[in-house]
Motif scaffolding. Structure first.
Motif, PDB file in Angstrom:
ATOM      1  N   ILE A 196       0.843  -1.198   0.000  1.00 29.57           N
ATOM      2  CA  ILE A 196       0.000   0.000   0.000  1.00 29.57           C
ATOM      3  C   ILE A 196       0.876   1.245   0.000  1.00 29.57           C
ATOM      4  CG2 ILE A 196      -1.589   1.380   1.404  1.00 29.57           C
ATOM      5  CD1 ILE A 196      -2.994  -1.155   2.206  1.00 29.57           C
ATOM      6  N   GLY A 197       1.961   1.215   0.811  1.00 25.56           N
ATOM      7  CA  GLY A 197       2.882   2.347   0.839  1.00 25.56           C
ATOM      8  C   GLY A 197       3.570   2.578  -0.491  1.00 25.56           C
ATOM      9  N   GLU A 198       3.828   1.491  -1.221  1.00 29.10           N
ATOM     10  CA  GLU A 198       4.480   1.615  -2.522  1.00 29.10           C
ATOM     11  C   GLU A 198       3.503   2.032  -3.615  1.00 29.10           C
ATOM     12  OE1 GLU A 198       6.052  -2.243  -3.055  1.00 29.10           O
ATOM     13  OE2 GLU A 198       7.826  -1.935  -1.779  1.00 29.10           O
ATOM     14  N   ALA A 199       2.229   1.907  -3.364  1.00 28.24           N
ATOM     15  CA  ALA A 199       1.218   2.228  -4.384  1.00 28.24           C
ATOM     16  C   ALA A 199       0.161   3.145  -3.772  1.00 28.24           C
ATOM     17  CB  ALA A 199       0.592   0.953  -4.924  1.00 28.24           C
ATOM     18  N   LYS A 200       0.599   4.292  -3.276  1.00 26.36           N
ATOM     19  CA  LYS A 200      -0.330   5.225  -2.606  1.00 26.36           C
ATOM     20  C   LYS A 200      -1.421   5.703  -3.551  1.00 26.36           C
ATOM     21  CE  LYS A 200       3.064   7.008   0.711  1.00 26.36           C
ATOM     22  NZ  LYS A 200       4.226   6.221   0.232  1.00 26.36           N
ATOM     23  N   TRP A 201      -1.052   5.975  -4.799  1.00 29.80           N
ATOM     24  CA  TRP A 201      -2.051   6.467  -5.750  1.00 29.80           C
ATOM     25  C   TRP A 201      -3.073   5.384  -6.080  1.00 29.80           C
ATOM     26  CZ3 TRP A 201      -3.018  11.280  -6.409  1.00 29.80           C
ATOM     27  CH2 TRP A 201      -1.999  12.224  -6.267  1.00 29.80           C
ATOM     28  N   LEU A 202      -2.625   4.137  -6.117  1.00 28.41           N
ATOM     29  CA  LEU A 202      -3.557   3.032  -6.343  1.00 28.41           C
ATOM     30  C   LEU A 202      -4.535   2.932  -5.179  1.00 28.41           C
ATOM     31  CD1 LEU A 202      -4.513   0.509  -7.886  1.00 28.41           C
ATOM     32  CD2 LEU A 202      -2.749  -0.793  -6.665  1.00 28.41           C
ATOM     33  N   PHE A 203      -4.030   3.064  -3.947  1.00 33.52           N
ATOM     34  CA  PHE A 203      -4.901   3.013  -2.781  1.00 33.52           C
ATOM     35  C   PHE A 203      -5.886   4.183  -2.797  1.00 33.52           C
ATOM     36  CE2 PHE A 203      -5.786   4.266   1.648  1.00 33.52           C
ATOM     37  CZ  PHE A 203      -6.454   3.124   2.059  1.00 33.52           C
ATOM     38  N   PHE A 204      -5.401   5.369  -3.159  1.00 34.58           N
ATOM     39  CA  PHE A 204      -6.274   6.536  -3.241  1.00 34.58           C
ATOM     40  C   PHE A 204      -7.380   6.299  -4.269  1.00 34.58           C
ATOM     41  CE2 PHE A 204      -7.211  10.686  -5.277  1.00 34.58           C
ATOM     42  CZ  PHE A 204      -7.768  11.333  -4.191  1.00 34.58           C
ATOM     43  N   PHE A 205      -7.039   5.676  -5.394  1.00 32.60           N
ATOM     44  CA  PHE A 205      -8.032   5.385  -6.422  1.00 32.60           C
ATOM     45  C   PHE A 205      -9.041   4.363  -5.915  1.00 32.60           C
ATOM     46  CE2 PHE A 205      -9.299   3.176 -10.449  1.00 32.60           C
ATOM     47  CZ  PHE A 205      -9.983   4.245 -10.997  1.00 32.60           C
ATOM     48  N   CYS A 206      -8.564   3.375  -5.123  1.00 36.57           N
ATOM     49  CA  CYS A 206      -9.472   2.385  -4.542  1.00 36.57           C
ATOM     50  C   CYS A 206     -10.467   3.042  -3.585  1.00 36.57           C
ATOM     51  CB  CYS A 206      -8.676   1.306  -3.811  1.00 36.57           C
ATOM     52  SG  CYS A 206      -7.759   0.184  -4.894  1.00 36.57           S
ATOM     53  N   VAL A 207      -9.992   4.030  -2.810  1.00 36.54           N
ATOM     54  CA  VAL A 207     -10.891   4.761  -1.909  1.00 36.54           C
ATOM     55  C   VAL A 207     -11.954   5.495  -2.715  1.00 36.54           C
ATOM     56  CG1 VAL A 207     -11.048   6.633  -0.225  1.00 36.54           C
ATOM     57  CG2 VAL A 207      -9.174   4.993  -0.081  1.00 36.54           C
ATOM     58  N   LEU A 208     -11.550   6.114  -3.820  1.00 36.64           N
ATOM     59  CA  LEU A 208     -12.519   6.804  -4.677  1.00 36.64           C
ATOM     60  C   LEU A 208     -13.561   5.824  -5.213  1.00 36.64           C
ATOM     61  CD1 LEU A 208     -10.320   9.298  -6.761  1.00 36.64           C
ATOM     62  CD2 LEU A 208     -11.840   9.814  -4.836  1.00 36.64           C
ATOM     63  N   LEU A 209     -13.110   4.641  -5.617  1.00 36.13           N
ATOM     64  CA  LEU A 209     -14.053   3.630  -6.112  1.00 36.13           C
ATOM     65  C   LEU A 209     -15.015   3.190  -5.008  1.00 36.13           C
ATOM     66  CD1 LEU A 209     -11.804   1.332  -8.353  1.00 36.13           C
ATOM     67  CD2 LEU A 209     -13.599   2.898  -9.099  1.00 36.13           C
ATOM     68  N   GLN A 210     -14.520   3.065  -3.787  1.00 37.92           N
ATOM     69  CA  GLN A 210     -15.393   2.699  -2.676  1.00 37.92           C
ATOM     70  C   GLN A 210     -16.424   3.792  -2.409  1.00 37.92           C
ATOM     71  OE1 GLN A 210     -15.478  -0.198  -1.458  1.00 37.92           O
ATOM     72  NE2 GLN A 210     -13.453  -1.126  -1.340  1.00 37.92           N
ATOM     73  N   LEU A 211     -16.043   5.049  -2.584  1.00 40.43           N
ATOM     74  CA  LEU A 211     -17.000   6.145  -2.437  1.00 40.43           C
ATOM     75  C   LEU A 211     -18.054   6.082  -3.548  1.00 40.43           C
ATOM     76  CD1 LEU A 211     -14.600   9.075  -1.468  1.00 40.43           C
ATOM     77  CD2 LEU A 211     -16.318   8.000   0.003  1.00 40.43           C
ATOM     78  N   VAL A 212     -17.626   5.694  -4.745  1.00 36.01           N
ATOM     79  CA  VAL A 212     -18.580   5.512  -5.846  1.00 36.01           C
ATOM     80  C   VAL A 212     -19.556   4.383  -5.514  1.00 36.01           C
ATOM     81  CG1 VAL A 212     -18.807   4.804  -8.265  1.00 36.01           C
ATOM     82  CG2 VAL A 212     -17.019   6.429  -7.605  1.00 36.01           C
ATOM     83  N   ALA A 213     -19.044   3.306  -4.909  1.00 41.94           N
ATOM     84  CA  ALA A 213     -19.922   2.199  -4.504  1.00 41.94           C
ATOM     85  C   ALA A 213     -20.960   2.671  -3.489  1.00 41.94           C
ATOM     86  CB  ALA A 213     -19.090   1.050  -3.923  1.00 41.94           C
ATOM     87  N   ARG A 214     -20.549   3.525  -2.562  1.00 42.03           N
ATOM     88  CA  ARG A 214     -21.498   4.072  -1.582  1.00 42.03           C
ATOM     89  C   ARG A 214     -22.528   4.959  -2.282  1.00 42.03           C
ATOM     90  NH1 ARG A 214     -20.323   2.191   3.034  1.00 42.03           N
ATOM     91  NH2 ARG A 214     -22.200   3.214   3.844  1.00 42.03           N
ATOM     92  N   ALA A 215     -22.097   5.667  -3.321  1.00 42.30           N
ATOM     93  CA  ALA A 215     -23.035   6.491  -4.084  1.00 42.30           C
ATOM     94  C   ALA A 215     -24.085   5.619  -4.772  1.00 42.30           C
ATOM     95  CB  ALA A 215     -22.275   7.328  -5.105  1.00 42.30           C
ATOM     96  N   PHE A 216     -23.665   4.458  -5.269  1.00 41.50           N
ATOM     97  CA  PHE A 216     -24.626   3.539  -5.888  1.00 41.50           C
ATOM     98  C   PHE A 216     -25.590   2.971  -4.847  1.00 41.50           C
ATOM     99  CE2 PHE A 216     -21.728   3.123  -9.634  1.00 41.50           C
ATOM    100  CZ  PHE A 216     -22.675   3.452 -10.602  1.00 41.50           C
TER     101      PHE A 216
END
Length: 348
Positions: free
Chosen positions: A229-249
């Motif tokens: 996760i530390g090596e792929a911070k932007w990937l983790f940030f994108f995953c958080v955005l996707l989880q927020l999209v899931a909550r929107a659905f």
């Protein structure tokens, strides 16, 4: 042939037999645990059959085309969750079918809810399902960590934003007391998580715990996942955005449910209602959130100006679409996974 070689030939089958025995034991344990998950799900459905009946009665009076749209919104919520796993697996160099991961996301819901265990049963199901598909143990654990931590992060963001909106938008005094209690409980939970994390950072404590083999293996896997996760911070940030999209659905599912009963409600009201209901179910955990989720959703919707009758009907519709229907499908998906593991065990 020398005695040494002969003895070597005699010992090798014995060692291989032990390894095979251990593998069979692990497969048997996996099958038993999956069976317990299935049994727990059946018991849960039977014990709460009344709520399923109430939902069916309410849903029968709803408009079918709007219900289909609500089903589509809920499918998208599960699809986004599986997309998080698919992206992380792709990053790790493992290409899996998005449709297969979608089925696993529904099966994981069943595993989580059938055996209330703070997500442990769902984690077990996901890890074993990915392992059965050729994903390395460290990679499977990394996928789980990315999905779980990004989900918790998105949940906390959505809950905090929803509580803040309610506080500024207004609401009766009783509801404000309830929301503050739920928010305080969430804060305590987050504090405990941070305390445990910092506690494990100390070398002596970590070395002591690693002497316990299962704990040591878990901490090593967690260390690898945290490092990734530390090596792929932007990937983790994108995953958080996707989880927020899931909550929107999820919010969209409730929003469309209002249209199904002939009500027009702002999307933001539905989204906030789902977020606060999830927070209430987390702060006062019950099996599948029964009672606490419904109470939180009803309280938030009525505080935002929705009539009690409409709030109750849409709550039952939402729970049917987001919980009961996926549970029924998840039951068969878990059974399919159980059969798949048996077949793999027989071929080996």
């Amino acid at each position: 042939m020398s005695d040494k070689h002969r003895h070597g030939d005699k010992r090798r089958p014995r060692l291989e037999g032990k390894r095979g025995s251990h593998k069979r034991e692990r497969r048997a344990i996996a099958i038993i645990l999956l069976g317990l998950i299935t049994l727990g799900g059946l018991v849960t459905v039977v014990l709460n059959f009344g709520e399923v009946g109430d939902f069916a009665e309410q849903a029968a009076r709803a408009r079918p085309r709007w219900l289909l749209l609500a089903v589509g919104a809920q499918i998208c919520a599960f699809l986004v969750q599986s997309l998080v796993w698919w992206i992380v697996l792709h990053k790790l160099g493992s290409r899996k079918s998005l449709a297969d991961l979608f089925a696993l996301s529904v099966g994981k819901l069943f595993a989580d809810q059938a055996v209330p265990s703070a997500g442990i049963s769902g984690a077990f199901f996901l890890l074993h399902a990915l392992g059965g598909r050729g994903v390395a143990r460290e990679d499977a654990f990394t996928v789980f960590i990315f999905g779980a931590v990004s989900f918790i992060t998105a949940f906390l963001i959505a809950a905090a934003a929803s509580f803040a909106y309610i506080a500024f938008a207004g609401g009766d005094g009783a509801f404000r007391t309830t929301e503050m209690a739920a928010l305080t409980a969430l804060g305590v939970l987050l504090g405990v998580i941070l305390f445990v994390f910092l506690f494990l950072r100390f070398g002596p404590t970590r070395r002591l715990l690693t002497r316990i083999k299962p704990v040591g293996r878990f901490l090593e896997l967690a260390r690898i996942a945290a490092m990734r996760i530390g090596e792929a911070k932007w990937l983790f940030f994108f995953c958080v955005l996707l989880q927020l999209v899931a909550r929107a659905f999820d919010g969209a599912t409730l929003w469309v449910a209002f249209f199904a009963i002939g009500e027009q409600t702002p999307f933001l009201t539905s989204l906030i209602g789902v977020n606060i209901a999830s927070a209430a179910a987390t702060a006062a955990p019950t099996p599948m959130g029964i009672g606490t989720f419904e109470a939180g959703l009803l309280a938030s919707l009525t505080a935002l100006g929705i009539s009690v009758e409409s709030a109750l009907t849409t709550t039952l519709l939402y729970r049917g679409l987001s919980l009961w229907a996926p549970l029924g499908i998840g039951f068969f998906l878990v059974q399919r996974e159980l059969l798949r593991r048996r077949q793999l065990a027989e071929h080996r």
